[in-house]
Design an enzyme around this catalytic site. Structure first.
Site, short mmCIF file in Angstrom:
data_model
loop_
_atom_site.label_atom_id
_atom_site.label_comp_id
_atom_site.label_asym_id
_atom_site.label_seq_id
_atom_site.Cartn_x
_atom_site.Cartn_y
_atom_site.Cartn_z
N THR A 124 -2.11 9.50 7.04
CA THR A 124 -2.93 10.46 6.31
C THR A 124 -4.31 9.85 6.07
OG1 THR A 124 -0.96 11.28 5.22
CG2 THR A 124 -3.06 11.85 4.19
N GLU A 149 1.57 13.82 9.69
CA GLU A 149 3.01 13.84 9.41
C GLU A 149 3.26 14.48 8.05
OE1 GLU A 149 5.74 12.78 11.31
OE2 GLU A 149 6.59 13.92 9.67
N PHE A 150 4.28 15.33 7.99
CA PHE A 150 4.58 16.06 6.74
C PHE A 150 5.96 15.71 6.18
CE2 PHE A 150 1.66 18.56 9.31
CZ PHE A 150 0.64 18.84 8.41
N LEU A 151 6.58 14.64 6.70
CA LEU A 151 7.98 14.37 6.32
C LEU A 151 8.11 14.13 4.81
CD1 LEU A 151 8.65 11.13 5.60
CD2 LEU A 151 8.25 10.89 8.03
N GLU A 153 10.37 12.03 2.01
CA GLU A 153 11.34 10.95 1.89
C GLU A 153 12.65 11.55 1.40
OE1 GLU A 153 9.64 7.63 -0.23
OE2 GLU A 153 8.01 7.46 1.21
N PHE A 255 8.66 23.06 -6.27
CA PHE A 255 7.58 22.33 -6.94
C PHE A 255 7.12 23.03 -8.22
CE2 PHE A 255 6.05 18.66 -4.36
CZ PHE A 255 7.08 18.69 -3.45
N GLY A 263 4.66 11.09 -9.12
CA GLY A 263 4.26 9.78 -8.61
C GLY A 263 4.60 9.73 -7.14
N CYS A 266 2.77 9.13 -1.97
CA CYS A 266 1.73 9.91 -1.30
C CYS A 266 0.87 10.79 -2.20
CB CYS A 266 2.37 10.77 -0.20
SG CYS A 266 2.86 9.77 1.22
N LYS A 269 -2.05 9.08 -4.40
CA LYS A 269 -3.12 8.44 -3.61
C LYS A 269 -3.85 9.47 -2.74
CE LYS A 269 -0.89 7.04 0.74
NZ LYS A 269 -1.67 7.82 1.68
N1 LIG Z 1 6.17 7.90 3.50
C1 LIG Z 1 5.97 9.20 3.58
O1 LIG Z 1 6.75 10.01 3.04
C2 LIG Z 1 4.81 9.76 4.33
C3 LIG Z 1 4.79 11.12 4.68
C4 LIG Z 1 3.71 11.63 5.38
C5 LIG Z 1 2.62 10.81 5.67
N2 LIG Z 1 2.65 9.50 5.28
C6 LIG Z 1 1.50 8.67 5.62
O2 LIG Z 1 1.90 7.78 6.64
C7 LIG Z 1 1.20 6.54 6.53
C8 LIG Z 1 2.21 5.42 6.46
O3 LIG Z 1 2.98 5.61 5.29
P1 LIG Z 1 4.33 4.80 5.05
O4 LIG Z 1 4.97 5.40 3.86
O5 LIG Z 1 5.09 4.69 6.31
O6 LIG Z 1 3.72 3.36 4.67
P2 LIG Z 1 4.50 1.96 4.65
O7 LIG Z 1 3.73 1.09 3.73
O8 LIG Z 1 5.96 2.18 4.42
O9 LIG Z 1 4.33 1.41 6.14
C9 LIG Z 1 3.15 0.95 6.69
C10 LIG Z 1 3.51 -0.13 7.70
O10 LIG Z 1 2.34 -0.49 8.46
C11 LIG Z 1 2.44 -1.88 8.71
N3 LIG Z 1 1.11 -2.36 9.08
C12 LIG Z 1 0.02 -2.57 8.29
N4 LIG Z 1 -1.03 -3.00 9.02
C13 LIG Z 1 -0.60 -3.05 10.31
C14 LIG Z 1 -1.22 -3.38 11.54
N5 LIG Z 1 -2.50 -3.73 11.59
N6 LIG Z 1 -0.49 -3.33 12.66
C15 LIG Z 1 0.82 -2.95 12.63
N7 LIG Z 1 1.46 -2.62 11.49
C16 LIG Z 1 0.76 -2.66 10.35
C17 LIG Z 1 2.98 -2.46 7.42
O11 LIG Z 1 3.52 -3.76 7.57
C18 LIG Z 1 4.04 -1.41 7.07
O12 LIG Z 1 5.30 -1.73 7.62
C19 LIG Z 1 0.31 6.71 5.30
O13 LIG Z 1 -0.97 7.16 5.70
C20 LIG Z 1 1.01 7.78 4.50
O14 LIG Z 1 0.12 8.45 3.63
C21 LIG Z 1 3.71 8.95 4.65
#
Ligand SMILES: NC(=O)c1ccc[n+]([C@@H]2O[C@H](COP(=O)([O-])OP(=O)(O)OC[C@H]3O[C@@H](n4cnc5c(N)ncnc54)[C@H](O)[C@@H]3O)[C@@H](O)[C@H]2O)c1
Length: 304
Positions: A124, A149-151, A153, A255, A263, A266, A269
Site C-alpha cells: 500500500t 492487495e485487499f486481503l 488477516e 464495520f 487498530g 493497516c 497507518k
Molecule cells: N497485512 C495485511 O493485512 C495487508 C493487507 C493489504 C495490504 N497490506 C500491505 O502490504 C504491505 C506489506 O504488509 P505486511 O503486513 O505483509 O507487512 P510485514 O511487516 O508482515 O512484511 C513485510 C516483509 O518485508 C520484508 N522486507 C523488508 N524490507 C525488505 C527488502 N528490502 N527486501 C525483501 N524483504 C524485505 C520484511 O522482513 C517483512 O518480512 C504493506 O504495504 C501493507 O500496508 C497488508
C-alpha cells in the site's frame, strides 16, 4: 509461470504460497533470515487459517522456495513487491523498504526468456509511487504495474485466491499496458475464470482505490463510534441502531460495531499516510493542515 515475491511477511508469504497453489513456480525473497528459514521448512511465521497447509504442500512439491538472495529472482516473469510500508515519524508512509526492494531487484531484472516481464507492486503506497518506480525500472525493459492487495488477516488465503476484485494499475503507454495486462491475466487465469471482477485503470487510481477503501472502512467505524457517544448521551441503544441502519443496502452492516476504536497493522497507518499525502501533491500547508493530523494514543477512534 515463474514468479518472485519480494517481502515475505503477511501479504507476501500468503501471496507466494497462493500463487504456488495456482501452479506457478515461486521464489520468495526476504531480508529476515529467520523468516526465510521457517518458510523454507514449510512453517508459518504467523497464524493464518489455511496458510501453513498450502505453504507446506507447495514447499514439499518444490514449487515454492524462499531465500534472502535477490539473485534468485533473475529470469522470473512477474516480480511482486510485498514489503512493508509502515508509518514514519511524520505520519507519512515510510517507503524505505519499497525503495530498497527496487534497488535489490534492479540488477536482476530484464532476464526473463519467456516474454514480457512485469514488476507488480502490491504494497500500500501513496499516489505517485508507481510512476516513480516505473521510471526506475524502465531501463531494464520491464513494465511496472500496481496491483494493490485487499486481503483481510484471518481470511488471507481465501481473499488472495478468491478476492472480491482485482485491480490493475497500468502504465499510460497503450502497448505496455496491454502487454502487462496479458501477463497478469495469464498469471491470475483461474481467479479470473472464476468470475472475479478485474478492474483496469491508471497507476494513480489503483493506488487511490486501496487507500480510499481503507479510509472508507475507517470512516464507518468512526461514524458508529460517534453515534455511540450520541446514544450514550440520549439513552439510545447503538447496537439496535447499527442493526437497523445496516439493513439498508446502501449502508450495509459490516464495520458498524461500536467499540474502542480500531487498530491493527493497516487502517491507522494507511489513513495517517492519506492525511499526509496532500503535502506531496503540492496542495500547500493550508489545505493539508485543514485535515488536522493528530498523534493520539488511541488512534483513529475519531480521526477528526
Ligand atoms: N497485512 C495485511 O493485512 C495487508 C493487507 C493489504 C495490504 N497490506 C500491505 O502490504 C504491505 C506489506 O504488509 P505486511 O503486513 O505483509 O507487512 P510485514 O511487516 O508482515 O512484511 C513485510 C516483509 O518485508 C520484508 N522486507 C523488508 N524490507 C525488505 C527488502 N528490502 N527486501 C525483501 N524483504 C524485505 C520484511 O522482513 C517483512 O518480512 C504493506 O504495504 C501493507 O500496508 C497488508
Amino acid at each position: 509461470m515463474r514468479i518472485s515475491v519480494i517481502g515475505c511477511g503477511y501479504l507476501g508469504a500468503v501471496h507466494a504460497a497462493s500463487m504456488a497453489e495456482l501452479g506457478h513456480t515461486v521464489v520468495g525473497v526476504d531480508v529476515d533470515a529467520r523468516k526465510v528459514e521457517l518458510l523454507s521448512q514449510g512453517k508459518a511465521p504467523f497464524f493464518e487459517p489455511g496458510f501453513e497447509e498450502i505453504l507446506r504442500r507447495n514447499v514439499e512439491a518444490g514449487r515454492l522456495t524462499f531465500t534472502a538472495d535477490y539473485a534468485a529472482i533473475a529470469g522470473a516473469q512477474v516480480h511482486f513487491i510485498g514489503v512493508g510500508t509502515p508509518q514514519s515519524e511524520t505520519g507519512a508512509a515510510n517507503l524505505t523498504y519499497v525503495n530498497a526492494a527496487i534497488e535489490g531487484m534492479l540488477p536482476h531484472l530484464g532476464q526473463c526468456a519467456d516474454g514480457v516481464e512485469v514488476v507488480a507492486g502490491k504494497s500500500t503506497v501513496p499516489v505517485g509511487t508507481a510512476a516513480r518506480l516505473a521510471e526506475q525500472v524502465a531501463p531494464t525493459g520491464v513494465i511496472l504495474v500496481w496491483n494493490p492487495e485487499f486481503l483481510r488477516e484471518g481470511f488471507a488465503v481465501k481473499d488472495t485466491l478468491d478476492p472480491d476484485r482485482m485491480v490493475y494499475g497500468l502504465p499510460d503507454d497503450e502497448q505496455a499496458a496491454a502487454d502487462a495486462q496479458a501477463v497478469l491475466d495469464e498469471l491470475y487465469r483461474p481467479i479470473i475464470d472464476a468470475g472475479t471482477p478485474r478492474l483496469v485503470m491508471d497507476y494513480q487510481t489503483a493506488e487511490l482505490v486501496k487507500i480510499s477503501a481503507n479510509a472508507f472502512l475507517a470512516t464507518k467505524i468512526s461514524f458508529i463510534n460517534a453515534m455511540a457517544q450520541i446514544c450514550d448521551a440520549v439513552g439510545a441503544d447503538v447496537t439496535a441502531l447499527a442493526g437497523a441502519i445496516g439493513l439498508d443496502d446502501r449502508i450495509g452492516k459490516r464495520f458498524l460495531r461500536a467499540g474502542i476504536g480500531f487498530g491493527g497493522g493497516c487502517l491507522p497507518k494507511d489513513i495517517r499516510a492519506f492525511q499526509r499525502a496532500p503535502m506531496s501533491w503540492g496542495w500547500g500547508r493550508r489545505s493539508a493542515s485543514s485535515l488536522r493530523w493528530t498523534r493520539s494514543t488511541t488512534p483513529c477512534a475519531t480521526p477528526w
